[in-house]
Write a protein that holds these residues in place. Sequence first.
Motif, mmCIF file in Angstrom:
data_model
loop_
_atom_site.group_PDB
_atom_site.id
_atom_site.type_symbol
_atom_site.label_atom_id
_atom_site.label_comp_id
_atom_site.label_asym_id
_atom_site.label_seq_id
_atom_site.Cartn_x
_atom_site.Cartn_y
_atom_site.Cartn_z
ATOM 1 N N THR A 147 11.419 5.055 93.957
ATOM 2 C CA THR A 147 10.318 4.526 94.770
ATOM 3 C C THR A 147 8.956 4.877 94.159
ATOM 4 O O THR A 147 7.935 4.367 94.597
ATOM 5 C CB THR A 147 10.376 5.076 96.206
ATOM 6 N N VAL A 148 8.956 5.752 93.166
ATOM 7 C CA VAL A 148 7.717 6.157 92.499
ATOM 8 C C VAL A 148 7.464 5.268 91.285
ATOM 9 O O VAL A 148 6.351 4.803 91.060
ATOM 10 C CB VAL A 148 7.802 7.648 92.077
ATOM 11 N N PHE A 149 8.512 5.050 90.510
ATOM 12 C CA PHE A 149 8.413 4.202 89.322
ATOM 13 C C PHE A 149 8.671 2.747 89.678
ATOM 14 O O PHE A 149 9.418 2.459 90.610
ATOM 15 C CB PHE A 149 9.472 4.602 88.282
ATOM 16 N N THR A 150 8.094 1.849 88.914
ATOM 17 C CA THR A 150 8.511 0.452 88.946
ATOM 18 C C THR A 150 9.706 0.365 88.015
ATOM 19 O O THR A 150 9.595 0.682 86.828
ATOM 20 C CB THR A 150 7.388 -0.477 88.455
ATOM 21 N N VAL A 151 10.869 -0.011 88.561
ATOM 22 C CA VAL A 151 12.104 -0.067 87.784
ATOM 23 C C VAL A 151 12.618 -1.491 87.792
ATOM 24 O O VAL A 151 12.771 -2.090 88.857
ATOM 25 C CB VAL A 151 13.175 0.882 88.372
ATOM 26 N N THR A 152 12.873 -2.036 86.611
ATOM 27 C CA THR A 152 13.436 -3.376 86.503
ATOM 28 C C THR A 152 14.811 -3.287 85.854
ATOM 29 O O THR A 152 15.066 -2.393 85.054
ATOM 30 C CB THR A 152 12.544 -4.309 85.656
ATOM 31 N N ASP A 153 15.693 -4.192 86.241
ATOM 32 C CA ASP A 153 17.041 -4.207 85.670
ATOM 33 C C ASP A 153 17.083 -4.917 84.331
ATOM 34 O O ASP A 153 18.050 -4.789 83.596
ATOM 35 C CB ASP A 153 18.022 -4.878 86.644
ATOM 36 N N ASP A 154 16.065 -5.677 84.051
ATOM 37 C CA ASP A 154 16.024 -6.436 82.807
ATOM 38 C C ASP A 154 15.562 -5.549 81.657
ATOM 39 O O ASP A 154 14.786 -4.610 81.846
ATOM 40 C CB ASP A 154 15.060 -7.622 82.923
ATOM 41 N N ALA A 155 16.030 -5.895 80.474
ATOM 42 C CA ALA A 155 15.568 -5.181 79.282
ATOM 43 C C ALA A 155 14.072 -5.382 79.139
ATOM 44 O O ALA A 155 13.504 -6.336 79.664
ATOM 45 C CB ALA A 155 16.294 -5.702 78.056
ATOM 46 N N ALA A 156 13.451 -4.468 78.440
ATOM 47 C CA ALA A 156 12.005 -4.533 78.242
ATOM 48 C C ALA A 156 11.614 -5.836 77.568
ATOM 49 O O ALA A 156 12.334 -6.338 76.701
ATOM 50 C CB ALA A 156 11.534 -3.362 77.395
ATOM 51 N N PRO A 157 10.486 -6.409 77.945
ATOM 52 C CA PRO A 157 10.046 -7.654 77.327
ATOM 53 C C PRO A 157 9.694 -7.442 75.858
ATOM 54 O O PRO A 157 9.162 -6.399 75.491
ATOM 55 C CB PRO A 157 8.802 -8.034 78.139
ATOM 56 N N ALA A 158 10.005 -8.414 75.069
ATOM 57 C CA ALA A 158 9.630 -8.335 73.648
ATOM 58 C C ALA A 158 8.154 -8.663 73.526
ATOM 59 O O ALA A 158 7.613 -9.457 74.294
ATOM 60 C CB ALA A 158 10.461 -9.334 72.838
ATOM 61 N N LEU A 159 7.511 -8.035 72.594
ATOM 62 C CA LEU A 159 6.101 -8.328 72.335
ATOM 63 C C LEU A 159 6.018 -9.393 71.263
ATOM 64 O O LEU A 159 6.590 -9.249 70.200
ATOM 65 C CB LEU A 159 5.368 -7.054 71.891
#
Length: 110
Positions: free
Chosen positions: A97-109
């Motif tokens: 609840t403190v971090f923003t957590v996503t299930d997706d892999a990190a976006p590519a730059l």
Amino acid sequence: MELNVSTASQGGHAVVTATGELDLYTAPRLQAALAGLLRGDVDRIVVDLAGVEFCDSTGMNVLLSAMKRIKEQGGSLELAAPRPAVKRILQVTGLDTVFTVTDDAAPALD
């Protein structure tokens, strides 16, 4: 086990990819990578945890410290694709609840 950390940044965004075990002995490697980004002009950091098999309290403290510092600078830190064991630690400690957590892999730059 080792911890490998790589960073990629473009504009004000950075992706930090960690693989291995994040613990008392390896956390300084991640801390150094995050500190280097925080000294720059980065306003958004995504930490890709898809390759992290284990994370102890030292690793969580490194992530919390980095999030606190970037928020003080007006930025954000997100955690991407934590494995079930790491996700469980986040849930048990309430850090999900403190971090923003996503299930997706990190976006590519691009």
